[in-house]
Enzyme design. Structure first.
Site, mmCIF file in Angstrom:
data_model
loop_
_atom_site.group_PDB
_atom_site.id
_atom_site.type_symbol
_atom_site.label_atom_id
_atom_site.label_comp_id
_atom_site.label_asym_id
_atom_site.label_seq_id
_atom_site.Cartn_x
_atom_site.Cartn_y
_atom_site.Cartn_z
ATOM 1 N N ASP A 119 0.855 -1.180 0.000
ATOM 2 C CA ASP A 119 0.000 0.000 0.000
ATOM 3 C C ASP A 119 0.897 1.238 0.000
ATOM 4 O O ASP A 119 1.969 1.236 0.623
ATOM 5 C CB ASP A 119 -0.858 0.061 1.275
ATOM 6 N N HIS A 175 5.301 -7.213 -0.326
ATOM 7 C CA HIS A 175 5.139 -8.532 -0.925
ATOM 8 C C HIS A 175 5.874 -8.632 -2.257
ATOM 9 O O HIS A 175 6.316 -7.630 -2.816
ATOM 10 C CB HIS A 175 3.646 -8.805 -1.141
ATOM 11 N N SER A 261 8.007 4.957 5.320
ATOM 12 C CA SER A 261 9.081 4.284 4.603
ATOM 13 C C SER A 261 8.795 4.289 3.111
ATOM 14 O O SER A 261 7.744 4.735 2.671
ATOM 15 C CB SER A 261 9.221 2.848 5.116
#
Length: 300
Positions: A119, A175, A261
């Site tokens: 996301d 991921h 981040s």
């Protein structure tokens, strides 16, 4: 140095709306990066591994659980997506790096579709300059500096780049966007600046200066990819949860602990075609918020 009080905006890809970004700890962040005294305090006392480790240790303490409800309410976090009830987490950091319920972030199954690894707010660069520079937020980031290696940068000369910035309220696990083979992650020591645009305006070379990790990922359908995680102010650690070997599309790679981040993915030439809406918005400097598993591009 006068404060720049302009609002930060992005496009929500799900709704199409232009949204003013809620900035986590905005007053403090602006003081650190938009005043002379604040910037001196940041660099002398906070921009170091010791402070970030201590801050991370505190965020792992049980006493920080009381911060979770306020954090959820302030940023509208959807608890229906979260794996556990908020009061089951032993610390704020545990909630911050939370997993989601199975199926909440499905990956597009077609092999020719490239999916978002996390996301966050996206910028895409379809064609890198011949001198391997990424023009991020008004500055030019050298791929060789980002990878800490001239040799490692060579496969990506004339290639493409994807930058995804995670705000503190985002889902902070990342991921694999495709099947393939992931090699061992390399850690690169560095500083601990915020990756918010407010900070990037003050320290343009942040991505090359911050602590980061690099994984050589041989994607099955999109060629060789440099998968880079960039730490930030108060990020205690970047945690890798995968085992170097063959991996599957959608498999968890790791997570960031407390703090905003960034991910940067570098592609070889002619290995991906980004979606046209992302190309258009990125050309205009407008970030687009995307969800893990959603389409960002496809095979050429």
């Amino acid at each position: 140095m006068s404060p720049a009080r302009t609002n930060l905006c992005y496009r929500d890809r799900q709704t199409g709306a232009i949204v003013t970004e809620p900035i986590f700890a905005e007053t403090t962040l602006r003081w650190f990066y938009e005043t002379v005294l604040g910037f001196q305090v940041l660099n002398v006392f906070l921009n170091n591994r010791v402070f970030c480790s201590l801050y991370g240790w505190w965020q792992n303490s049980p006493s920080t659980c009381t911060k979770i409800p306020e954090f959820v309410s302030c940023y509208g976090i959807n608890l229906e997506e979260v794996e556990l009830s908020w009061d089951c987490y032993p610390s704020f950091n545990a909630f911050f790096s939370r997993r989601l319920k199975p199926g909440v972030r499905p990956f597009v199954t077609q092999s020719e579709i490239f999916c978002s690894p996390c996301d966050g707010k996206v910028l895409v660069y379809p064609q890198l300059q011949d001198d391997t520079l990424i023009p991020i937020k008004g500055s030019s980031i050298s791929i060789a500096s980002l990878l800490d290696s001239e040799v490692a940068a060579q496969p990506y000369v004339g290639g493409s780049a994807l930058v995804i910035r995670l705000a503190p309220y985002d889902y902070h696990r990342f991921h694999f966007p495709d099947d393939g083979k992931a090699n061992l992650t390399k850690a690169i020591k560095g500083e601990y600046h915020s990756v918010n645009p407010i900070a990037l305006a003050r320290v343009p070379g942040t991505f090359c200066r911050n602590k980061r990790t690099v994984t050589d990922f041989n994607s099955k359908h999109f060629g060789r990819i440099a998968y880079i995680e960039i730490g930030a102010l108060t990020v205690a650690s970047i945690v890798q949860t995968y085992t170097p070997a063959c991996v599957k599309k959608g498999q968890e790679k790791g997570y960031f602990q407390y703090g905003g981040s960034t991910l940067v993915l570098l592609f070889e030439p002619k290995s991906i075609t980004f979606d046209s809406d992302l190309i258009k918005d990125s050309a205009n400097g407008l970030e687009v918020h995307v969800l893990t598993g959603s389409q960002l591009g496809k095979q050429p």
